[in-house]
Design an enzyme around this catalytic site. Sequence first.
Site, PDB file in Angstrom:
ATOM      1  N   HIS A  94     -21.798 -54.804  -8.382  1.00 48.92           N
ATOM      2  CA  HIS A  94     -21.564 -54.033  -9.605  1.00 48.92           C
ATOM      3  C   HIS A  94     -21.263 -52.594  -9.214  1.00 48.92           C
ATOM      4  O   HIS A  94     -21.895 -52.033  -8.301  1.00 48.92           O
ATOM      5  CB  HIS A  94     -22.782 -54.084 -10.517  1.00 48.92           C
ATOM      6  CG  HIS A  94     -23.058 -55.447 -11.064  1.00 48.92           C
ATOM      7  ND1 HIS A  94     -24.207 -55.771 -11.762  1.00 48.92           N
ATOM      8  CD2 HIS A  94     -22.314 -56.591 -11.011  1.00 48.92           C
ATOM      9  CE1 HIS A  94     -24.170 -57.053 -12.108  1.00 48.92           C
ATOM     10  NE2 HIS A  94     -23.032 -57.568 -11.667  1.00 48.92           N
ATOM     11  N   CYS A 131       0.836  -1.194   0.000  1.00 54.43           N
ATOM     12  CA  CYS A 131       0.000   0.000   0.000  1.00 54.43           C
ATOM     13  C   CYS A 131       0.877   1.251   0.000  1.00 54.43           C
ATOM     14  O   CYS A 131       2.045   1.217   0.413  1.00 54.43           O
ATOM     15  CB  CYS A 131      -0.948   0.000   1.195  1.00 54.43           C
ATOM     16  SG  CYS A 131      -0.104  -0.036   2.794  1.00 54.43           S
ATOM     17  N   HIS A 153     -24.735 -23.649   4.248  1.00 57.00           N
ATOM     18  CA  HIS A 153     -24.158 -22.327   4.509  1.00 57.00           C
ATOM     19  C   HIS A 153     -23.894 -22.138   5.994  1.00 57.00           C
ATOM     20  O   HIS A 153     -24.705 -22.539   6.839  1.00 57.00           O
ATOM     21  CB  HIS A 153     -25.134 -21.248   4.014  1.00 57.00           C
ATOM     22  CG  HIS A 153     -24.570 -19.864   4.035  1.00 57.00           C
ATOM     23  ND1 HIS A 153     -23.463 -19.498   3.318  1.00 57.00           N
ATOM     24  CD2 HIS A 153     -24.974 -18.748   4.700  1.00 57.00           C
ATOM     25  CE1 HIS A 153     -23.203 -18.211   3.531  1.00 57.00           C
ATOM     26  NE2 HIS A 153     -24.098 -17.745   4.368  1.00 57.00           N
ATOM     27  N   CYS A 188     -11.953 -44.626 -13.293  1.00 54.18           N
ATOM     28  CA  CYS A 188     -11.420 -45.454 -12.214  1.00 54.18           C
ATOM     29  C   CYS A 188     -11.146 -46.854 -12.748  1.00 54.18           C
ATOM     30  O   CYS A 188     -11.513 -47.192 -13.880  1.00 54.18           O
ATOM     31  CB  CYS A 188     -12.399 -45.514 -11.041  1.00 54.18           C
ATOM     32  SG  CYS A 188     -13.896 -46.462 -11.376  1.00 54.18           S
ATOM     33  N   CYS A 204     -33.515 -46.371  -8.773  1.00 50.56           N
ATOM     34  CA  CYS A 204     -33.572 -44.951  -8.406  1.00 50.56           C
ATOM     35  C   CYS A 204     -32.378 -44.599  -7.524  1.00 50.56           C
ATOM     36  O   CYS A 204     -31.774 -45.455  -6.876  1.00 50.56           O
ATOM     37  CB  CYS A 204     -34.874 -44.630  -7.686  1.00 50.56           C
ATOM     38  SG  CYS A 204     -35.197 -45.633  -6.229  1.00 50.56           S
ATOM     39  N   CYS A 243     -25.008 -54.794 -15.834  1.00 48.46           N
ATOM     40  CA  CYS A 243     -26.089 -55.752 -16.078  1.00 48.46           C
ATOM     41  C   CYS A 243     -27.359 -55.119 -16.609  1.00 48.46           C
ATOM     42  O   CYS A 243     -28.302 -55.826 -16.954  1.00 48.46           O
ATOM     43  CB  CYS A 243     -26.404 -56.514 -14.793  1.00 48.46           C
ATOM     44  SG  CYS A 243     -27.192 -55.499 -13.522  1.00 48.46           S
ATOM     45  N   CYS A 284     -27.317 -49.442 -14.341  1.00 50.96           N
ATOM     46  CA  CYS A 284     -26.095 -50.201 -14.097  1.00 50.96           C
ATOM     47  C   CYS A 284     -25.492 -50.594 -15.450  1.00 50.96           C
ATOM     48  O   CYS A 284     -26.139 -51.271 -16.246  1.00 50.96           O
ATOM     49  CB  CYS A 284     -26.394 -51.453 -13.276  1.00 50.96           C
ATOM     50  SG  CYS A 284     -24.963 -52.544 -13.050  1.00 50.96           S
ATOM     51  N   HIS A 323       8.567  -2.444   2.305  1.00 50.55           N
ATOM     52  CA  HIS A 323       9.094  -3.538   1.475  1.00 50.55           C
ATOM     53  C   HIS A 323      10.399  -3.131   0.804  1.00 50.55           C
ATOM     54  O   HIS A 323      11.366  -3.912   0.752  1.00 50.55           O
ATOM     55  CB  HIS A 323       8.054  -3.934   0.419  1.00 50.55           C
ATOM     56  CG  HIS A 323       8.561  -4.949  -0.567  1.00 50.55           C
ATOM     57  ND1 HIS A 323       8.763  -6.262  -0.242  1.00 50.55           N
ATOM     58  CD2 HIS A 323       8.930  -4.811  -1.876  1.00 50.55           C
ATOM     59  CE1 HIS A 323       9.226  -6.917  -1.301  1.00 50.55           C
ATOM     60  NE2 HIS A 323       9.342  -6.058  -2.303  1.00 50.55           N
ATOM     61  N   CYS A 344     -17.625 -19.692   3.454  1.00 55.03           N
ATOM     62  CA  CYS A 344     -18.328 -19.209   4.649  1.00 55.03           C
ATOM     63  C   CYS A 344     -17.872 -19.954   5.907  1.00 55.03           C
ATOM     64  O   CYS A 344     -17.951 -19.405   7.012  1.00 55.03           O
ATOM     65  CB  CYS A 344     -19.833 -19.323   4.472  1.00 55.03           C
ATOM     66  SG  CYS A 344     -20.415 -20.970   4.032  1.00 55.03           S
TER      67      CYS A 344
END
Length: 790
Positions: A218, A49, A744, A153, A195, A190, A187, A59, A311
């Site tokens: 699997h 500054c 949050h 992977c 869901c 198979c 999957c 500095h 936060c």
Amino acid sequence: MACTHIDSAELRAPRPNQPVYREDCTQCFDSIDDPTGLDVCLLCFNGGCTGERNHSTVHHQRSGHPLVLNIRRTRKVVQRDEPPPKMSKLAIAADKEEDRYDTTTRVNCYSCRASNIDKSAGKLPAVVDGVMKALTFSRQEEVKAWEQEYAPCQHVQSLVQDQSSELKSKDLSQCASCDLKENLWLCLECGNLGCGRSQFGGVGGNSHGLAHADASSHGVAVKLGSITPEGSADVFCYKCNDEIIDPKLTEHLAHWGINIADREKTEQSLVEMQIEQNLKWDFSMTGQDGHESKPLFGSGLTGLKNLGNSCYISSVVQCLLSLPDFKERYTQSMTEPPLVSSPAEDLETQLRKLSDGLHSGRYSFPDPDAAGDTDAPNVVYQKGLAPAMFKHLVGRGHEEFSTMRQQDAFEFLMHLFKLITRSKHSDGLQDPVGSFQFALEQRLQCLSCKKVRYTVDEQDNISVPVPARRLESNNNATEGAGDQDSKPEFETVTLKECLDIFTGDEKVELTCPACGSKEGFLKRSRFKTFPKNLAVNARRFTLVNWVPTKLNIPVEVNDEPFDLGVYMSSGLQEGEELLPDDSRSQPSAFVPNQGALDQLLAMGFPEVRCKKALHATGNSDPEAAMNWLFSHMEDPDIDTPVELTTGNVASADQPMDDPDKIAQLNEMGIEAAKARKALRETDGDVMRAVDWVFSHPDDVDMADDSAGSTGGGARETPGSKGLPAEFQLQSIICHKGASVHAGHYVAFVRKLLPEMEAPHWVLFNDEKVAEAFDIDEMKKFAYVYFFRKL
């Protein structure tokens, strides 16, 4: 006067990955937006500054670097006819500075006392152009942290698909195990259609995809609604428990009769749902009565700008630096900052910078660009300080805190404590974390022979269990669903009840070294000393599909002082017989570090697993133990109780006595005897040995190491035994969301405001600082409580 330094051999443009501090001063929050601008050193690119504090001159005096580029920025007046576009993807939009600001630059030389040097002279053109085009330090770190590179992977690379073609004629619009028609996962091995999990983004789901993966082993599945014609989709590996990329997705889908070119994206991706959830968890600044919180400005009332899911950092910093011990420690004269070569890389400097920024009042004023929420658009808040250097410094090298993802505020508090304690405290300055430290005495009593053992652990927090008693009307509710604004699901408990459980008797499965009984022990923890400041983590979690999920259990906590003296240990009582201390000749029963165990339990891990993890990682570092747990989740015996032992004697020629490792610890200020004992206790791991020393200050047997000891004497037990031990609530960290890794965080702090006789609660919601409302309700659902001894 002509400058002789513009052709210096040391003068060169910044490298692509070199930090350029051209936004704010590295030693205070004065910035390029100030009337005198900011000087950027053209040799090391430090930002200093040029106003009242003039850290640019400091500095130059310390480094001898002569040339600086002064940058001054003023905001353009822009007409806003439309609201900004809503964020819809995880990306950093191109934000051109020249569209919003007018920027002026000039080159000055401190050594030659020359100002406004011709920027086209000597080597200046390339250097000045490089500084102005370089990514600022904060943006550079932001880009690094947001880069989430998903990779294939081993399970998708070795994927073998069944040859059955039955799926090609099946309906792909409904789960195979229920009637859900969205959040469907195919999957790839198979062809089963199940869901997804219900907690992701609030989307319905019965976890039938996960159940199929567990039953069939699997691993790889794709979310049908996320498939795009361009070939992108959400692909998840249940074995890795992570989102991945499938390089052969088109081929794998075609095997099941799905032409990717014909697909249309109908559902949000996992990333999009995470972003939307975080946007929804924006903490409202409007009360239930529609009253907008009154913005506050001035000393001690400065907010911290959200750098992207930061936060959790802001809430911890606001609570800590409001405490007298931390405020006095880091509120130092800004005219003579610490003598370091790189202020941005020095924790002491950055903590002083933060403390000055929050307490000086220099940066706390209304900002016309910081409007209130949509319910009160005319309310003006402050701009807030951007703690980019601090965030980078404390997160550097850490797997979690170096990212832009939301993190656990309590884990970050423990991490920050560790960094501060390990940092230098010279010139008679004390470690402020010491104000949180105290001694917790643990009593073990054999249920058979009744003999006892007392051990003392040094701690800087407690994690108390919150009993979950579901209300009868909510017995069928989904665990962890909703937040504190929804209908209560659990009975209200008191802080006293939580403390009673924490200090009460608990049965543990150990073999008695005196009588050999396997009947077990009663374990009890009490305070041997009390800290000045007490951090209390309220454990309100349960595991749902191995994900720690928050339970919204109200805890009554009052502003009035309460006495912790009732939980003080009375020590060895008359008539009690001690268990034999045979740890020097044979293994004894392993007793986990209570503080570390509490933190792991707070994350929802079973106690058997927690003890194994602590036993395997040195019994002091919850983070190391957590990493061990995640890497051993698939162990077939992970939940099998075993008798754990410790205290094996190491001979002098064992690798734990490696002279090089002892020398490493000596350089960290750990004397040879302690280093030798710590290495033996941690299987020769240097970093675990460092943690062991800090967590076991009184647990070092130096009888056989006197020759190698450098002296120093026994360390005084932290905390105070003074009674009464009355504590009063000073601040809290609150969290909205079902998981501590999303949602949050905000902080509420008791402050004595101007023109007010009694302390009032203040809300710190990132950069927004305002009078708090509904504080009694907020206290019930706080995640971390900070109490101070009166």
